[in-house]
Scaffold this active site. Structure first.
Site, PDB file in Angstrom:
ATOM      1  CG  HIS A   1      -2.385   4.658  -5.544  1.00  0.00           C
ATOM      2  ND1 HIS A   1      -3.402   5.408  -6.049  1.00  0.00           N
ATOM      3  CD2 HIS A   1      -1.729   5.452  -4.656  1.00  0.00           C
ATOM      4  CE1 HIS A   1      -3.359   6.621  -5.506  1.00  0.00           C
ATOM      5  NE2 HIS A   1      -2.359   6.680  -4.656  1.00  0.00           N
TER       6      HIS A   1
HETATM    7  C1  UD1 Z   1       2.082   6.989  -1.102  1.00  0.00           C
HETATM    8  C2  UD1 Z   1       1.253   7.966  -0.266  1.00  0.00           C
HETATM    9  C3  UD1 Z   1      -0.088   8.167  -0.950  1.00  0.00           C
HETATM   10  C4  UD1 Z   1       0.092   8.641  -2.382  1.00  0.00           C
HETATM   11  C5  UD1 Z   1       0.999   7.682  -3.123  1.00  0.00           C
HETATM   12  C6  UD1 Z   1       1.291   8.209  -4.508  1.00  0.00           C
HETATM   13  C7  UD1 Z   1       1.574   7.953   2.191  1.00  0.00           C
HETATM   14  C8  UD1 Z   1       0.968   7.512   3.476  1.00  0.00           C
HETATM   15  N1  UD1 Z   1       1.006   7.433   1.078  1.00  0.00           N
HETATM   16  O1  UD1 Z   1       1.377   5.757  -1.151  1.00  0.00           O
HETATM   17  O2  UD1 Z   1      -0.828   9.172  -0.246  1.00  0.00           O
HETATM   18  O3  UD1 Z   1      -1.168   8.712  -3.011  1.00  0.00           O
HETATM   19  O4  UD1 Z   1       2.249   7.534  -2.413  1.00  0.00           O
HETATM   20  O5  UD1 Z   1       1.701   7.188  -5.360  1.00  0.00           O
HETATM   21  O6  UD1 Z   1       2.524   8.699   2.180  1.00  0.00           O
HETATM   22  N2  UD1 Z   1       6.861   0.443  -3.490  1.00  0.00           N
HETATM   23  C9  UD1 Z   1       7.773  -0.051  -4.380  1.00  0.00           C
HETATM   24  N3  UD1 Z   1       8.576   0.833  -5.031  1.00  0.00           N
HETATM   25  C10 UD1 Z   1       8.527   2.165  -4.834  1.00  0.00           C
HETATM   26  C11 UD1 Z   1       7.595   2.664  -3.907  1.00  0.00           C
HETATM   27  C12 UD1 Z   1       6.760   1.785  -3.253  1.00  0.00           C
HETATM   28  O7  UD1 Z   1       7.853  -1.262  -4.599  1.00  0.00           O
HETATM   29  O8  UD1 Z   1       9.293   2.913  -5.481  1.00  0.00           O
HETATM   30  C13 UD1 Z   1       5.946  -0.514  -2.828  1.00  0.00           C
HETATM   31  C14 UD1 Z   1       6.502  -1.041  -1.500  1.00  0.00           C
HETATM   32  O9  UD1 Z   1       6.104  -2.344  -1.384  1.00  0.00           O
HETATM   33  C15 UD1 Z   1       5.761  -0.184  -0.476  1.00  0.00           C
HETATM   34  C16 UD1 Z   1       4.420   0.065  -1.151  1.00  0.00           C
HETATM   35  O10 UD1 Z   1       4.715   0.158  -2.538  1.00  0.00           O
HETATM   36  O11 UD1 Z   1       5.636  -0.831   0.766  1.00  0.00           O
HETATM   37  C17 UD1 Z   1       3.728   1.331  -0.692  1.00  0.00           C
HETATM   38  O12 UD1 Z   1       4.593   2.465  -0.850  1.00  0.00           O
HETATM   39  P1  UD1 Z   1       4.414   3.753   0.110  1.00  0.00           P
HETATM   40  O13 UD1 Z   1       5.349   4.801  -0.305  1.00  0.00           O
HETATM   41  O14 UD1 Z   1       4.450   3.326   1.539  1.00  0.00           O
HETATM   42  O15 UD1 Z   1       2.929   4.188  -0.153  1.00  0.00           O
HETATM   43  P2  UD1 Z   1       2.149   4.435  -1.518  1.00  0.00           P
HETATM   44  O16 UD1 Z   1       1.102   3.382  -1.640  1.00  0.00           O
HETATM   45  O17 UD1 Z   1       3.103   4.605  -2.631  1.00  0.00           O
HETATM   46  N1  UDP Z   2       0.838   8.740 -13.124  1.00  0.00           N
HETATM   47  C1  UDP Z   2       1.923   8.460 -13.933  1.00  0.00           C
HETATM   48  N2  UDP Z   2       2.104   7.156 -14.342  1.00  0.00           N
HETATM   49  C2  UDP Z   2       1.261   6.152 -13.994  1.00  0.00           C
HETATM   50  C3  UDP Z   2       0.160   6.462 -13.158  1.00  0.00           C
HETATM   51  C4  UDP Z   2      -0.025   7.759 -12.731  1.00  0.00           C
HETATM   52  O1  UDP Z   2       2.699   9.357 -14.289  1.00  0.00           O
HETATM   53  O2  UDP Z   2       1.474   5.015 -14.396  1.00  0.00           O
HETATM   54  C5  UDP Z   2       0.679  10.123 -12.648  1.00  0.00           C
HETATM   55  C6  UDP Z   2      -0.645  10.749 -12.986  1.00  0.00           C
HETATM   56  O3  UDP Z   2      -0.538  11.442 -14.212  1.00  0.00           O
HETATM   57  C7  UDP Z   2      -0.894  11.688 -11.831  1.00  0.00           C
HETATM   58  C8  UDP Z   2      -0.090  11.104 -10.690  1.00  0.00           C
HETATM   59  O4  UDP Z   2       0.731  10.092 -11.248  1.00  0.00           O
HETATM   60  O5  UDP Z   2      -0.380  12.975 -12.087  1.00  0.00           O
HETATM   61  C9  UDP Z   2      -0.980  10.518  -9.639  1.00  0.00           C
HETATM   62  O6  UDP Z   2      -0.181   9.885  -8.698  1.00  0.00           O
HETATM   63  P1  UDP Z   2      -0.716   8.719  -7.774  1.00  0.00           P
HETATM   64  O7  UDP Z   2      -1.929   8.108  -8.363  1.00  0.00           O
HETATM   65  O8  UDP Z   2       0.458   7.837  -7.512  1.00  0.00           O
HETATM   66  O9  UDP Z   2      -1.032   9.464  -6.414  1.00  0.00           O
HETATM   67  P2  UDP Z   2      -2.164  10.486  -5.904  1.00  0.00           P
HETATM   68  O10 UDP Z   2      -2.368  11.538  -6.922  1.00  0.00           O
HETATM   69  O11 UDP Z   2      -3.388   9.702  -5.622  1.00  0.00           O
HETATM   70  O12 UDP Z   2      -1.559  10.987  -4.651  1.00  0.00           O
END
Ligand code: UD1
Ligand code: UDP
Length: 362
Positions: A206
Site C-alpha cells: 500500500h
Molecule cells: C496512509 C498513511 C500511511 C499509512 C496508511 C495506512 C500518510 C501520508 N499516509 O496512507 O503512512 O501507512 O495510511 O493504511 O498519512 N482511499 C479510499 N478510501 C479510504 C482511504 C483512502 O479510497 O477510506 C484511497 C483514496 O484514493 C486515497 C488513497 O486511498 O487518495 C490514499 O489514501 P491516504 O489516506 O492519502 O493514504 P494511504 O495510502 O491510506
Molecule cells: N490490516 C487489516 N486488514 C487488512 C490489512 C491490514 O486489519 O486487510 C491491519 C493489519 O493487521 C495491521 C494494520 O492493518 O495491524 C496495518 O495497517 P496498514 O498496512 O494500512 O498501515 P501501516 O501499518 O503500514 O501504517
C-alpha cells in the site's frame, strides 16, 4: 481528566483499541475520539470502530482524501476549534500519518499536553511519514517508545529524557489480546472467501513508494506473478485505485496465483497472518504482526523502521524490483522462522504502562 484520541487511519484504530481498554481501569479518565476522516471507507474505518467496540466518535473532521498538504492542512484547520471547544487535558496521537502530525502540532500550538505513541522510530530517509513522526515527537510531552533503539534515537535528537518512556509496542497488545479469537475465526474467513487455498502466502502492498509509480509497481507485479505459492492479497484502496489506473486489473485477476480480497477487518486479517506459510508486505504494521505470529516476512521495500526483526533473520528486505524480490525469495525459501528468546517489542502490556504514565504526569 479528558483524553482526546485523534485517529483516522486503519492502523490507528488497531493501536487505539488497547489504549481505550487500559483507560477503563481509571474512571476519572474520560476518553473521547476525534476522527480525522483520513480513512473513511467502512472497510478502512467503521469496520474497526465496530469490531473493537469503540465509543461513538465525538467529532469527525471528515477531511477525506487529497494531497499530503491539503489533508494535513485541513486536519490542522479543523482540529484547532475542536480542541478549543472540547478542551482536552491530554491529546494522544499515534504512528506517522498526516493525521498524527496535525493532531500533535495543533495540540502543541495550543499548549495542550500531548502524547505520541510509537515515538522515536526513524528510517532517516525521505518519506512523508519520516517527517510526520519526527515532528509529532518534537511536539509531544509524553513520548512512548516501542523499542530501546527508539529511546536512543530520541535522545540523539536532543529530547529531554524525562519526556521519553520505553513502554513496548502497542500493536503487540492488540495482537496478543486477539490472537486466539483470530485463530478461531479462520474457518469463518475461509467460508466467506472460499477462494483461499489451504497453503498460501499473505500479501499486502500500500505504500505510495510501492504502488504510485507505474514502472515500480509493474516490476513488483512481475515478481508476484511468478511467486511459487498462491498469494492471498487483501487490497488497500490506494493500491486498488492504482491497479485500475495503470491497467493492471485483468493481469492481476486472471493470474493463477494472486487471490484478491477486499480490505479485511482485524480479526479476519490476523487469522490469515497466523495461518499463512509466510508474509510478503511493505507495511510496518503487518511486518510486526508476522513477527508476533512467528511467520517469516519478505519485505517489498528498500528500508525499514524495524531492523531488529531483520537482524534476527525473521524478515528479509527484498527491495522493489522483480529480480531482487525473486532472489530474496529463492535465497530464503528454505529458511525456518528463528527461535526468539527475547521479544524486542515487549510483553503486550504497553497501553497499561502508557495510561499510568499519562495519569501520573498530568
Ligand atoms: C496512509 C498513511 C500511511 C499509512 C496508511 C495506512 C500518510 C501520508 N499516509 O496512507 O503512512 O501507512 O495510511 O493504511 O498519512 N482511499 C479510499 N478510501 C479510504 C482511504 C483512502 O479510497 O477510506 C484511497 C483514496 O484514493 C486515497 C488513497 O486511498 O487518495 C490514499 O489514501 P491516504 O489516506 O492519502 O493514504 P494511504 O495510502 O491510506
Ligand atoms: N490490516 C487489516 N486488514 C487488512 C490489512 C491490514 O486489519 O486487510 C491491519 C493489519 O493487521 C495491521 C494494520 O492493518 O495491524 C496495518 O495497517 P496498514 O498496512 O494500512 O498501515 P501501516 O501499518 O503500514 O501504517
Amino acid at each position: 481528566m479528558k483524553i482526546a484520541l485523534v485517529i483516522g487511519n486503519r492502523p490507528h484504530f488497531i493501536k487505539a483499541a488497547p489504549f481505550l481498554k487500559a483507560m477503563t481501569a481509571y474512571p476519572e479518565m474520560k476518553p473521547f475520539i476525534i476522527h480525522s476522516g483520513q480513512h473513511y471507507d467502512h472497510s478502512m474505518s467503521g469496520a474497526f470502530l465496530e469490531g473493537f467496540n469503540f465509543p461513538p466518535v465525538a467529532e469527525n473532521l471528515e477531511v477525506g482524501s487529497g494531497s499530503i498538504g491539503e489533508q494535513t492542512g485541513k486536519i490542522l484547520t479543523r482540529l484547532d476549534p475542536v480542541y478549543r471547544r472540547l478542551k482536552p487535558d491530554c491529546v494522544v496521537s499515534m504512528g506517522d500519518t498526516n493525521t498524527t502530525l496535525a493532531a500533535s502540532l495543533a495540540a502543541y500550538q495550543l499548549h495542550l499536553p500531548n502524547a505520541h505513541i510509537e515515538a522515536g522510530m526513524r528510517e532517516n530517509i525521505w518519506r512523508p511519514e519520516e517527517i510526520n513522526k519526527k515532528m509529532a515527537d518534537h511536539c509531544a510531552d509524553f513520548l512512548f517508545a516501542p523499542i530501546p533503539r527508539a529511546v536512543e534515537n530520541l535522545k540523539f535528537e536532543g529530547i529531554e529524557e524525562n519526556r521519553i518512556f520505553h513502554t513496548g509496542d502497542i500493536t503487540l497488545d492488540t495482537f496478543t489480546a486477539n490472537q486466539s479469537a483470530a485463530q478461531s475465526n479462520f474457518k469463518s474467513v475461509c467460508n466467506r472467501f472460499p477462494e483461499i487455498p489451504v497453503e498460501y502466502d499473505l500479501l499486502t502492498l500500500h505504500r505510495a513508494e510501492t504502488v504510485d509509480d507505474k514502472d515500480i509497481f509493474m516490476d513488483i507485479l512481475q515478481a508476484l506473478l511468478g511467486w511459487p505459492r498462491p498469494l492471498v492479497f487483501p487490497v488497500h484502496p490506494r493500491t486498488s485505485k492504482r491497479i485500475d489506473e495503470f491497467g493492471f486489473r485483468r493481469e492481476v485477476e486472471s493470474s493463477n496465483n494472486i487471490i484478491c480480497l477486499p480490505p479485511l477487518g482485524y480479526l479476519d486479517f490476523v487469522s490469515l497472518v497466523v495461518n499463512a506459510r509466510q508474509v510478503a508486505t511493505d507495511s510496518s504494521g503487518v511486518l510486526k504482526e508476522a513477527f508476533y505470529a512467528s511467520k517469516k516476512c519478505i519485505v517489498l521495500d528498500e528500508s525499514t523502521e524495524y531492523r531488529e526483526i531483520f537482524s534476527l533473520e525473521a524478515a528479509f528486505m527484498a527491495g522493489r524490483t522483480s529480480s531482487s524480490i525473486q532472489q530474496t525469495l529463492n535465497h530464503t525459501e528454505s529458511f525456518a522462522f528463528p527461535a526468539i528468546t527475547d521479544n524486542p517489542f515487549g510483553t503486550g502490556h504497553a497501553a497499561e504502562e502508557m495510561v499510568k504514565i499519562i495519569r501520573a504526569g498530568l
